[in-house]
Design a protein around this motif. Structure first.
Motif, short mmCIF file in Angstrom:
data_model
loop_
_atom_site.label_atom_id
_atom_site.label_comp_id
_atom_site.label_asym_id
_atom_site.label_seq_id
_atom_site.Cartn_x
_atom_site.Cartn_y
_atom_site.Cartn_z
N GLU A 69 0.83 -1.23 0.00
CA GLU A 69 0.00 0.00 0.00
C GLU A 69 0.85 1.26 0.00
O GLU A 69 0.38 2.33 -0.37
CB GLU A 69 -0.90 0.06 1.24
CG GLU A 69 -1.67 -1.19 1.50
CD GLU A 69 -1.59 -1.50 2.97
OE1 GLU A 69 -2.40 -0.92 3.71
OE2 GLU A 69 -0.74 -2.30 3.38
N THR A 70 2.12 1.13 0.46
CA THR A 70 2.93 2.34 0.62
C THR A 70 4.04 2.48 -0.42
O THR A 70 4.49 3.58 -0.70
CB THR A 70 3.59 2.36 2.02
OG1 THR A 70 4.22 1.08 2.22
CG2 THR A 70 2.56 2.60 3.10
N ASP A 71 4.49 1.36 -0.98
CA ASP A 71 5.59 1.41 -1.94
C ASP A 71 5.06 1.20 -3.36
O ASP A 71 4.64 0.10 -3.72
CB ASP A 71 6.62 0.33 -1.58
CG ASP A 71 7.86 0.39 -2.47
OD1 ASP A 71 7.74 0.83 -3.63
OD2 ASP A 71 8.94 -0.02 -1.99
N PRO A 72 5.07 2.27 -4.17
CA PRO A 72 4.51 2.17 -5.52
C PRO A 72 5.23 1.14 -6.39
O PRO A 72 4.61 0.52 -7.25
CB PRO A 72 4.70 3.58 -6.11
CG PRO A 72 5.21 4.43 -5.02
CD PRO A 72 5.59 3.59 -3.85
N ASN A 73 6.54 0.93 -6.13
CA ASN A 73 7.28 -0.07 -6.90
C ASN A 73 6.78 -1.48 -6.60
O ASN A 73 6.55 -2.29 -7.50
CB ASN A 73 8.78 0.01 -6.61
CG ASN A 73 9.39 1.27 -7.16
OD1 ASN A 73 8.93 1.79 -8.18
ND2 ASN A 73 10.40 1.78 -6.48
N ASP A 74 6.59 -1.77 -5.30
CA ASP A 74 6.08 -3.08 -4.91
C ASP A 74 4.67 -3.29 -5.48
O ASP A 74 4.33 -4.38 -5.96
CB ASP A 74 6.05 -3.23 -3.38
CG ASP A 74 7.47 -3.43 -2.82
OD1 ASP A 74 8.39 -3.70 -3.62
OD2 ASP A 74 7.64 -3.29 -1.60
N ALA A 75 3.87 -2.26 -5.40
CA ALA A 75 2.50 -2.35 -5.93
C ALA A 75 2.54 -2.64 -7.42
O ALA A 75 1.77 -3.48 -7.93
CB ALA A 75 1.74 -1.05 -5.66
N ALA A 76 3.44 -1.98 -8.13
CA ALA A 76 3.56 -2.20 -9.58
C ALA A 76 3.99 -3.62 -9.88
O ALA A 76 3.47 -4.26 -10.80
CB ALA A 76 4.55 -1.20 -10.18
N TYR A 115 -6.37 -4.76 -1.27
CA TYR A 115 -5.57 -4.33 -2.41
C TYR A 115 -5.38 -5.49 -3.40
O TYR A 115 -5.57 -5.34 -4.61
CB TYR A 115 -4.20 -3.84 -1.91
CG TYR A 115 -3.42 -3.08 -2.95
CD1 TYR A 115 -3.37 -1.69 -2.95
CD2 TYR A 115 -2.70 -3.76 -3.93
CE1 TYR A 115 -2.65 -0.99 -3.89
CE2 TYR A 115 -1.98 -3.07 -4.88
CZ TYR A 115 -1.95 -1.69 -4.86
OH TYR A 115 -1.23 -1.01 -5.80
N SER A 171 0.96 -5.96 -9.30
CA SER A 171 -0.04 -5.83 -10.37
C SER A 171 0.47 -6.47 -11.66
O SER A 171 -0.26 -7.21 -12.34
CB SER A 171 -0.36 -4.37 -10.66
OG SER A 171 -0.88 -3.78 -9.51
#
Ligand code: C2E
Ligand code: CA
Ligand code: CA
Ligand code: CA
Length: 279
Positions: A210-217, A246, A220
């Motif tokens: 939820e906090t790290d956009p790289n991990d989220a990317a 998420y 996904s």
């Protein structure tokens, strides 16, 4: 200055001796741990994302040493691999888990499979496929009752061999998952060639989703890639409602983590399977 250097050296020697003793103690203890019955198994539920139904149980090895106490698998499994013990140990895990599943089947739990971790050395073991087939037969289980988890780095060590063995395991109906996905630098061209049913998205990516956009990317993209190849995604290490939401939103198929249940002893599994879960 000389005296200090000498003291340091002596301290270092004592440290080294201590370390060496620990290592030797571990090796020695591992050799007799099987005969002494010091190993046991824990089981961690895997749930279908959309309805929280338990569809699988990951089998996790535990070692209770009389002096060292509970030694974590991350510590003793690499040693067991180095000293050539992982073959026998892995076979014990497979036998014990399959016979446990047979028990649960006879108690009426029909829809749950077990997921067993396979080390890289077991993958190279002669007759692995015959051994798996014979354990299944002995416990009146079908190939689909068993999933084998192989880490991405183990599979990619020798992708051609992995593809060959995976195909043979698929021929007897066993399901296959790539473990710790995202940490092993897979070549995507090999991923396409591996006859796998599932990818396990490593906990390190789920942790800060939820906090790290790289991990989220990464999460996904991995889910999208897997789905495009007809592969399901298991999200590992789901600990919070927010992570679950998420991942649900991004259509991870299966979830596993402390939010649902911690690894538990075999006796606790029927109780868990029978309890209505309010997650
Ligand atoms: P793994 O295969 O990635 O197993 C998942 C690990 O994550 C387990 O640690 C599990 O207890 C832990 N875990 C599950 N959910 C959560 C969560 O929500 N939060 C956190 N922080 N952790 C979670 P464990 O049991 O200590 O096992 C560590 C590793 O040891 C395993 O990682 C696997 O690589 C290895 N291992 C365990 N049992 C076996 C076995 O029978 N054979 C082989 N070859 N390796 C095994
Ligand atoms: Ca695993
Ligand atoms: Ca894993
Ligand atoms: Ca791991």
């Amino acid at each position: 200055a000389k005296a200090v250097g000498r003291n340091n050296y002596q301290f270092f020697r004592a440290e080294m001796k201590h370390l060496t003793n620990d290592r030797l103690l571990l090796e020695h203890s591992l050799h007799e741990a099987l005969e002494k019955g010091q190993f046991y198994l824990h089981y961690q539920p895997q749930v279908k994302s959309e309805n929280d139904h338990v569809i699988g149980l990951e089998v996790l090895l535990r070692w209770e040493h009389p002096v060292l106490g509970n030694v974590p698998p991350d510590q003793f499994i690499p040693v067991a691999e180095e000293i050539g013990l992982i073959g026998r140990l892995g076979e014990w895990v497979l036998n014990t888990a399959c016979s446990q599943l047979r028990d649960w089947r006879s108690q009426g739990f029909k829809d749950v499979r077990i997921a067993v971790n396979l080390s890289v050395q077991q993958l190279r073991q002669a007759h692995l496929v015959e051994r798996v087939a014979s354990v299944l037969r002995a416990n009146e289980l079908a190939g689909g009752d068993l999933e084998l988890e192989i880490t991405e780095s183990a599979a990619m060590l020798n992708p051609e061999v992995a593809i060959e063995i995976f195909n043979a395991l698929r021929n007897i109906g066993v399901e296959l998952a790539i473990d710790d996905f995202g940490t092993g630098y897979s070549s995507l061209s090999y991923l396409k060639l591996l006859p796998i049913q599932r990818l396990k998205l490593d906990r390190t990516f789920v942790k800060d989703i939820e906090t790290d956009p790289n991990d989220a990317a990464i999460c996904s993209a991995t889910i999208a890639l897997a789905h495009a190849l007809g592969i399901e995604v298991v999200a590992e290490g789901v600990e919070t409602e927010a992570q679950r939401d998420y991942l649900l939103h991004r259509e991870a198929d299966i979830m596993q983590g402390f939010l649902f249940a911690k690894p538990m002893p075999a006796e606790a599994v029927p109780v868990f399977l029978n309890s209505p879960r309010a997650v």
